[in-house]
Design an enzyme around this catalytic site. Sequence first.
Site, PDB file in Angstrom:
ATOM      1  N   LYS A 291       0.850  -1.071  -0.085  1.00 20.31           N
ATOM      2  CA  LYS A 291      -0.097  -0.026   0.108  1.00 20.31           C
ATOM      3  C   LYS A 291       0.933   1.176  -0.152  1.00 20.31           C
ATOM      4  O   LYS A 291       1.933   1.124   0.709  1.00 20.31           O
ATOM      5  CB  LYS A 291      -0.804  -0.008   1.259  1.00 20.31           C
ATOM      6  CG  LYS A 291      -1.772   1.231   1.502  1.00 20.31           C
ATOM      7  CD  LYS A 291      -2.957   1.257   0.674  1.00 20.31           C
ATOM      8  CE  LYS A 291      -3.661   2.651   0.816  1.00 20.31           C
ATOM      9  NZ  LYS A 291      -4.617   2.945  -0.188  1.00 20.31           N
TER      10      LYS A 291
ATOM     11  N   ASN B 233     -13.307   3.983  -5.187  1.00 20.12           N
ATOM     12  CA  ASN B 233     -12.777   4.237  -3.928  1.00 20.12           C
ATOM     13  C   ASN B 233     -12.083   5.666  -3.558  1.00 20.12           C
ATOM     14  O   ASN B 233     -11.604   6.050  -4.500  1.00 20.12           O
ATOM     15  CB  ASN B 233     -11.775   3.201  -3.766  1.00 20.12           C
ATOM     16  CG  ASN B 233     -10.345   3.549  -3.870  1.00 20.12           C
ATOM     17  OD1 ASN B 233      -9.628   4.229  -3.176  1.00 20.12           O
ATOM     18  ND2 ASN B 233      -9.911   2.940  -5.172  1.00 20.12           N
TER      19      ASN B 233
ATOM     20  N   ILE C 120      -9.860   5.972  -0.539  1.00 18.50           N
ATOM     21  CA  ILE C 120      -9.255   5.714   0.864  1.00 18.50           C
ATOM     22  C   ILE C 120      -8.412   6.904   1.385  1.00 18.50           C
ATOM     23  O   ILE C 120      -8.353   7.043   2.578  1.00 18.50           O
ATOM     24  CB  ILE C 120      -8.391   4.305   0.644  1.00 18.50           C
ATOM     25  CG1 ILE C 120      -9.059   3.056  -0.151  1.00 18.50           C
ATOM     26  CG2 ILE C 120      -7.723   3.938   1.964  1.00 18.50           C
ATOM     27  CD1 ILE C 120     -10.263   3.016   0.423  1.00 18.50           C
ATOM     28  N   GLY C 121      -7.983   7.580   0.368  1.00 17.49           N
ATOM     29  CA  GLY C 121      -7.016   8.663   0.957  1.00 17.49           C
ATOM     30  C   GLY C 121      -5.684   8.147   1.639  1.00 17.49           C
ATOM     31  O   GLY C 121      -5.303   9.004   2.176  1.00 17.49           O
TER      32      GLY C 121
ATOM     33  N   ASN D 104       4.271   6.499  -6.477  1.00 23.17           N
ATOM     34  CA  ASN D 104       2.926   6.921  -6.814  1.00 23.17           C
ATOM     35  C   ASN D 104       2.515   8.095  -7.142  1.00 23.17           C
ATOM     36  O   ASN D 104       2.569   9.068  -5.921  1.00 23.17           O
ATOM     37  CB  ASN D 104       1.997   6.349  -5.619  1.00 23.17           C
ATOM     38  CG  ASN D 104       0.368   6.592  -5.948  1.00 23.17           C
ATOM     39  OD1 ASN D 104       0.047   7.273  -7.035  1.00 23.17           O
ATOM     40  ND2 ASN D 104      -0.372   6.269  -4.738  1.00 23.17           N
TER      41      ASN D 104
ATOM     42  N   CYS E 139      -1.877   9.176  -7.481  1.00 24.22           N
ATOM     43  CA  CYS E 139      -3.076   8.812  -6.506  1.00 24.22           C
ATOM     44  C   CYS E 139      -4.009   9.922  -6.478  1.00 24.22           C
ATOM     45  O   CYS E 139      -3.707  11.260  -6.190  1.00 24.22           O
ATOM     46  CB  CYS E 139      -2.646   8.559  -4.851  1.00 24.22           C
ATOM     47  SG  CYS E 139      -4.193   8.289  -3.984  1.00 24.22           S
TER      48      CYS E 139
ATOM     49  N   ILE F  86      -2.581   1.209 -15.327  1.00 25.63           N
ATOM     50  CA  ILE F  86      -3.001   2.767 -14.931  1.00 25.63           C
ATOM     51  C   ILE F  86      -3.364   2.717 -13.516  1.00 25.63           C
ATOM     52  O   ILE F  86      -3.811   1.465 -12.979  1.00 25.63           O
ATOM     53  CB  ILE F  86      -4.141   3.054 -15.652  1.00 25.63           C
ATOM     54  CG1 ILE F  86      -5.464   2.156 -15.462  1.00 25.63           C
ATOM     55  CG2 ILE F  86      -3.752   3.348 -17.091  1.00 25.63           C
ATOM     56  CD1 ILE F  86      -6.526   2.559 -16.157  1.00 25.63           C
TER      57      ILE F  86
ATOM     58  N   THR G 257      -6.082   4.502 -10.963  1.00 28.35           N
ATOM     59  CA  THR G 257      -7.689   4.461 -11.027  1.00 28.35           C
ATOM     60  C   THR G 257      -8.099   5.829 -11.842  1.00 28.35           C
ATOM     61  O   THR G 257      -7.489   6.904 -12.027  1.00 28.35           O
ATOM     62  CB  THR G 257      -8.315   4.484  -9.757  1.00 28.35           C
ATOM     63  OG1 THR G 257      -8.119   5.506  -9.023  1.00 28.35           O
ATOM     64  CG2 THR G 257      -8.260   3.241  -8.811  1.00 28.35           C
TER      65      THR G 257
ATOM     66  N   THR H  65      -8.255  -4.772  -7.979  1.00 31.72           N
ATOM     67  CA  THR H  65      -9.764  -5.067  -7.478  1.00 31.72           C
ATOM     68  C   THR H  65      -9.924  -6.599  -7.360  1.00 31.72           C
ATOM     69  O   THR H  65     -10.543  -6.859  -6.596  1.00 31.72           O
ATOM     70  CB  THR H  65     -10.734  -4.481  -8.277  1.00 31.72           C
ATOM     71  OG1 THR H  65     -10.279  -3.012  -8.367  1.00 31.72           O
ATOM     72  CG2 THR H  65     -11.887  -4.568  -7.660  1.00 31.72           C
TER      73      THR H  65
HETATM   74  C1  LIG Z   1      -9.402   0.244  -2.653  1.00 34.79           C
HETATM   75  C2  LIG Z   1      -7.900   0.729  -3.484  1.00 34.79           C
HETATM   76  C3  LIG Z   1      -6.906   1.327  -3.220  1.00 34.79           C
HETATM   77  C4  LIG Z   1      -5.911   1.632  -3.884  1.00 34.79           C
HETATM   78  N1  LIG Z   1      -4.840   2.114  -3.224  1.00 34.79           N
HETATM   79  C5  LIG Z   1      -3.682   2.500  -3.700  1.00 34.79           C
HETATM   80  C6  LIG Z   1      -2.423   3.140  -3.452  1.00 34.79           C
HETATM   81  O1  LIG Z   1      -2.439   3.090  -2.348  1.00 34.79           O
HETATM   82  N2  LIG Z   1      -1.429   3.359  -4.372  1.00 34.79           N
HETATM   83  C7  LIG Z   1      -1.606   2.920  -5.812  1.00 34.79           C
HETATM   84  O2  LIG Z   1      -0.549   3.600  -6.396  1.00 34.79           O
HETATM   85  N3  LIG Z   1      -2.533   2.610  -6.296  1.00 34.79           N
HETATM   86  C8  LIG Z   1      -3.666   2.475  -5.504  1.00 34.79           C
HETATM   87  N4  LIG Z   1      -4.903   1.613  -6.087  1.00 34.79           N
HETATM   88  C9  LIG Z   1      -4.833   1.438  -7.700  1.00 34.79           C
HETATM   89  C10 LIG Z   1      -4.552   0.015  -7.795  1.00 34.79           C
HETATM   90  O3  LIG Z   1      -3.273  -0.301  -7.334  1.00 34.79           O
HETATM   91  C11 LIG Z   1      -4.692  -0.103  -9.460  1.00 34.79           C
HETATM   92  O4  LIG Z   1      -3.803   0.749 -10.127  1.00 34.79           O
HETATM   93  C12 LIG Z   1      -6.018   0.304  -9.803  1.00 34.79           C
HETATM   94  O5  LIG Z   1      -7.132  -0.283  -9.093  1.00 34.79           O
HETATM   95  C13 LIG Z   1      -6.449  -0.582 -11.258  1.00 34.79           C
HETATM   96  O6  LIG Z   1      -6.145  -2.027 -11.210  1.00 34.79           O
HETATM   97  P1  LIG Z   1      -7.500  -2.679 -10.935  1.00 34.79           P
HETATM   98  O7  LIG Z   1      -8.812  -2.286 -11.664  1.00 34.79           O
HETATM   99  O8  LIG Z   1      -7.131  -4.224 -11.082  1.00 34.79           O
HETATM  100  O9  LIG Z   1      -7.775  -2.636  -9.564  1.00 34.79           O
HETATM  101  C14 LIG Z   1      -6.014   1.140  -5.443  1.00 34.79           C
HETATM  102  C15 LIG Z   1      -7.008   0.711  -5.864  1.00 34.79           C
HETATM  103  C16 LIG Z   1      -8.177   0.241  -5.018  1.00 34.79           C
HETATM  104  C17 LIG Z   1      -9.245  -0.201  -5.866  1.00 34.79           C
END
Ligand SMILES: Cc1cc2nc3c(=O)[nH]c(=O)nc-3n(C[C@H](O)[C@H](O)[C@H](O)COP(=O)(O)O)c2cc1C
Lengths: 248, 305
Positions: free
Chosen positions: B46, B70, B72-73, B129, B132, B193, B195, B268
């Site tokens: 994370k 999401n 989360i911040g 990162n 975000c 990518i 989100t 996810t």
């Molecule tokens: C609940 C949640 C928390 C995430 N937290 C982070 C994070 O802390 N740092 C980061 O680089 N990406 C974070 N992501 C993004 C994911 O690493 C990923 O790039 C993004 O969700 C796209 O992939 P997916 O569709 O397979 O989830 C988060 C995604 C989700 C859903």
Amino acid sequence: MKNFQLQAKILAQTKIKNSYWRCTLRAAPIARLARPGQFVNIKISAGLTPLLRRPFSIHGISGDKLTLLYEVVGQGTQILAQKKAGESLDIIGPLGNGFELKSARPALIVAGGMGAAPLLFLATKVKTLVLVGAKTKEQLLCVQEFKKSGCRVKISTDDGSAGFKGRVSELLKHNLAGYNTIYACGPKPMLKAVAEVAKKYKLPAQLSLEEHMACGIGACLGCVVKTKDGLRRVCKEGPVFLAEDLIW
Amino acid sequence: MKTKLSVTLGRLKLKNPVIAASGTFGYAEEFKDFLDLKKLGAIVTKTLTLKPRQGNPAPRTCETPAGMLNSIGLENPGLEIFIKSKLPFLKRTGVPIIMSIASEEEPEEFLELVARINLIKEAAAIELNISCPNVRGKDNLISQDAEATYKIIQEVRKITDKVLITKLSPNVTSISAIAKSAAEAGSDALALINTLGGMSIDIENRRPKVAAGIAGLSGPAIRPVAVKMTWEVFNAVKLPIIGMGGIMDTASALEFMIAGATAVGIGTANFIHPGVGAEIAAGLKNYLLKNKISDINKLIGSLEI
Ligand SMILES: Cc1cc2nc3c(=O)[nH]c(=O)nc-3n(C[C@H](O)[C@H](O)[C@H](O)COP(=O)(O)O)c2cc1C
Ligand SMILES: Cc1cc2nc3c(=O)[nH]c(=O)nc-3n(C[C@H](O)[C@H](O)[C@H](O)COP(=O)(O)OP(=O)(O)OC[C@H]3O[C@@H](n4cnc5c(N)ncnc54)[C@H](O)[C@@H]3O)c2cc1C
């Protein structure tokens, strides 16, 4: 505690009334370990709708069987209600901390609406007075089941269609004498009211909370609540919290 | 037949291309009951900041068609507490650990974080990162600005020999332009990518379903966007790509590799099927065997168009 992911066969699926259903699953490893207040996270359909699992409290345990009590409120629960005995569900559990059973006795149980779901399982272990509240008589849940499990039951409805007219937290005030602990589950405003009563009468209260969660296993950090020690995850440090630790 | 599943990101060798994506795998311990963690190619933490972060108010997630939002911040315990309480378990997995980091206010925070991570032998790579979307008070991300991207990577590059991965945002007009900046500044690999910006509204109370209002969309809903961006970046720069966005299974992981990803990030999907990473690693091997491909690297960017 170890978690399991398994295909649980539906043994029975019964409509209780209105939009309330009871579902019995075969899930031996989960049933063996589960404690009152814990929950399972269910992948309701194999496809993308709904995508995320849905959390449900463990309502009862019998041998290798596990029972859920749920209300149809949206797409996921609608699909769940259409599942027939013989079909299987991908479930993960037992999740969360559960109620602390070693607390001071005698204890009293307060169930608001769907809050009856985890509390019936608890009631089978802590046979005591249960206050069951709902908006209307139609929405009262598990009154007979609580009695069958050896509990005494008092009822409240907001509209007075059965039992005490008013909130279950009001009924609680009239029934505290002689009890040393409160267990409660229900909608947030009710739990907040119970917490206030508990504080006023200096009684410890264990409250089971709900929050939207994506994973249920502590990874996504979606389901946090504010506590005196900072944010805590409902799925991991909860769903049961001490009322005195919560910040509303 | 012998099949080769290993890939490299700069100097970082992975036994297979499957990576648990940042923020979706906790600190790995949460998943130990659901899969053999050793089956993963790498695990990204994370995102960590220097100081502990509380993150945003609840509700922080909601489901959307074939996806989720999401906000989360960036809740995290901060680097030092991570090192004390989370790193020991991660080390024991034996799987390469990629440290995802972000700066809260000043880009200089990155330099402090990197200096500290330089001392952690088991940190196999650093993921910056800069994408975000959920940090309050920031309406522009570093990764939305080619110059800012260049600047921060170049400064970090000066002080570390660790493999450097840059995580890019899809919320840009040209992801290739940002990718080029990252490459010129010395990034060893790109992760994409993060989100997509999104919103969902409760029509009964006219409030956003996620408390923060704007949130980040992930899951299968974003997959075609992510595959396209992987293909664009593959054609724009020489750097290895960790492709992600809606990967649910082996087939969707393969899409990204064919489009040009050297490795794939699982996000996810971990929430839904916590053991999916190991399943995809096994599935990739089966695909190679079935199609008589000796080396997975032959698949990378093999799209015929
Ligand atoms: C609940 C949640 C928390 C995430 N937290 C982070 C994070 O802390 N740092 C980061 O680089 N990406 C974070 N992501 C993004 C994911 O690493 C990923 O790039 C993004 O969700 C796209 O992939 P997916 O569709 O397979 O989830 C988060 C995604 C989700 C859903
Ligand atoms: C630990 C825990 C235990 C639970 N136990 C039970 C139970 O025993 N029986 C039961 O009927 N329900 C229980 N719930 C609530 C249940 O998970 C939701 O009702 C269910 O996820 C709704 O899914 P859906 O797809 O039908 O509805 P959706 O279409 O997702 O939503 C419909 C409505 O339900 C609300 N909702 C959705 N998810 C949740 C949630 N996690 N918490 C609160 N409200 C939600 C939404 O805000 C919306 O108003 C529990 C929730 C948690 C967190």
